[in-house]
Design an enzyme around this catalytic site. Sequence first.
Site: not given
Ligand code: MG
Length: 371
Positions: A294, A217, A166, A138, A192
């Site tokens: 997570g 997401e 992100k 991530s 995301d």
């Molecule tokens: Mg998320």
Amino acid sequence: MTPRADEVVLRELRIGLLRPFRTSRVTTTERRICVLEFREHGETRGWSECVAGEAPDYTAETVDTAWHALENWLLPAVVGRSFRSLDELEGTLDFVRGHRMAKAAVETGFRVMAAAERGLSLAKSLGGGRERVPTGASLGLGEDPDRIVALALRAVDEGYARIKMKIAPGRDYDAVRLVRDAVGPEVPLAADANGAYGEADSAELRRLDELSLLFLEQPFAPDDWLAHARLQERMATPICLDESIETAEQLAAASALGACRMVNIKPGRVGGLGAAVRLHDACAERGIPVFCGGMFETGIGRACNRALASLPNFSVPGDLYPVSGYLESDIVRSDVRVVDGSVEVPGGPGLGVEVDAGRVDELTVRSARVA
Ligand code: MG
């Protein structure tokens, strides 16, 4: 009957992140983590962790609200009691609305104790089977696109099974395109947004279809299932819901509306491991694959997540990578490594990892005892 605990010690730990992590909403540099030690007759019977964060940016809960709920309502309702079943335990916690991360910490403690007493791994006690589970990496939002590309390439080199980055308005299509071009078309890549967009941004979001993402997401606010449904109707990329899904009823509504084709299940967000398993089953019935996200947990929380992710419908790589990849220090003794994109599910009884009580004490900044 479940095991009982005649005393629970709450501790707040502070552990720095190796690198600041930025989402569309906040930047985290240090974790404040609430850890629960369940004791009976002065002996430790189990550990759990509350994943509530420092700020109410993910859900409304924070480490301080969770502490308050645990100390004043949830733990006094269960300390000194045993229950006919874990379902009865969950029912006992139900008098509190919301506060799901706090509830999850209590429920998980009892599940860990119950599995250990039966000599079962947590994974087996939840109905899981796999010995290894795939993990992705991530990546937070960064000022420097070259740095994100370098981190993505490193994750590919290290064999991670998926890369999730992100995104936020103004730092989306171009940033994702750079990473897609660098890693190539074969690497599973996802984005995301943590709810950073409004429905007016839909055209911009639909451009992401060009980048063959594994999923997009939580583009919109958690309660805007209609906007998610309208976007999903016009977008090929599967929409994955995270913050939107706290209950089975919300999943049923999202599914009926066509608001998602994937769900990120985090046991803290949904109220515990039992609730997470039920959500997993409900998604499986609807043909919706899931993965385990997570929360920058310690090794306690990650052990629970890996156990959960060993269930069959966790077919998408989760965020299950080793704690040594993001925290400066851990409180479990562990040598978890990513091999061929997967990590080992703890196989020993209960939590299946050894908590370093001395390290817990060193990192503790406050504690309370409920007996
Ligand atoms: Mg998320």
